[in-house]
Motif scaffolding. Structure first.
Motif, PDB file in Angstrom:
ATOM      1  N   LEU A 169       0.817  -1.205   0.000  1.00  0.00           N
ATOM      2  CA  LEU A 169       0.000   0.000   0.000  1.00  0.00           C
ATOM      3  C   LEU A 169       0.859   1.268   0.000  1.00  0.00           C
ATOM      4  N   ILE A 170       1.938   1.282   0.777  1.00  0.00           N
ATOM      5  CA  ILE A 170       2.716   2.508   0.943  1.00  0.00           C
ATOM      6  C   ILE A 170       3.992   2.575   0.117  1.00  0.00           C
ATOM      7  N   ARG A 171       4.327   1.531  -0.625  1.00  0.00           N
ATOM      8  CA  ARG A 171       5.646   1.486  -1.254  1.00  0.00           C
ATOM      9  C   ARG A 171       5.936   2.672  -2.157  1.00  0.00           C
ATOM     10  N   ASP A 229       8.892   6.011  -1.123  1.00  0.00           N
ATOM     11  CA  ASP A 229      10.094   6.125  -1.938  1.00  0.00           C
ATOM     12  C   ASP A 229      10.955   7.281  -1.444  1.00  0.00           C
ATOM     13  N   PRO A 230      12.214   7.022  -1.064  1.00  0.00           N
ATOM     14  CA  PRO A 230      13.068   8.097  -0.541  1.00  0.00           C
ATOM     15  C   PRO A 230      13.402   9.163  -1.578  1.00  0.00           C
ATOM     16  N   ALA A 231      13.196   8.882  -2.843  1.00  0.00           N
ATOM     17  CA  ALA A 231      13.504   9.862  -3.888  1.00  0.00           C
ATOM     18  C   ALA A 231      12.434  10.958  -3.980  1.00  0.00           C
ATOM     19  N   LEU A 232      11.291  10.765  -3.333  1.00  0.00           N
ATOM     20  CA  LEU A 232      10.222  11.755  -3.394  1.00  0.00           C
ATOM     21  C   LEU A 232      10.527  12.941  -2.488  1.00  0.00           C
ATOM     22  N   ARG A 281       2.112   7.176   9.663  1.00  0.00           N
ATOM     23  CA  ARG A 281       2.718   6.333  10.704  1.00  0.00           C
ATOM     24  C   ARG A 281       3.341   5.091  10.101  1.00  0.00           C
ATOM     25  N   TRP A 282       2.655   4.468   9.143  1.00  0.00           N
ATOM     26  CA  TRP A 282       3.212   3.283   8.482  1.00  0.00           C
ATOM     27  C   TRP A 282       4.503   3.625   7.750  1.00  0.00           C
ATOM     28  N   ILE A 283       4.521   4.760   7.083  1.00  0.00           N
ATOM     29  CA  ILE A 283       5.721   5.161   6.340  1.00  0.00           C
ATOM     30  C   ILE A 283       6.867   5.446   7.306  1.00  0.00           C
TER      31      ILE A 283
END
Length: 76
Positions: A6-8, A12-15, A49-51
């Motif tokens: 759902l959160i992948r 993304d750290p590139a965002l 929170r999930w992220i």
């Protein structure tokens, strides 16, 4: 696994923060089918929170290691 799927894209750290915010808002605005086939929605806070939890893990979602107790023989 369901949470990661759902959160992948939003995790993304590139965002940039702005892009991540837009991605999370888009996820929160729609319904999702959970692992049991139920239609569910998640709030922005919940997804954030999930992220944050995902980022806090070094290698993604890994099972917690159980600490094994060593047994000592009673020596008198």
């Amino acid at each position: 696994m369901f949470r990661y799927q759902l959160i992948r894209d939003a995790a993304d750290p590139a965002l940039s923060p702005r892009q991540r915010g837009a991605a999370v808002r888009a996820l929160a605005a729609r319904t999702h089918t959970d692992a049991f086939g139920n239609e569910v929605t998640y709030s922005r806070d919940h997804l954030d929170r999930w992220i944050r939890a995902w980022r806090g893990l070094s290698g993604g979602v890994v099972p917690a290691r159980h600490r094994q107790r060593t047994r000592r023989a009673n020596v008198v």
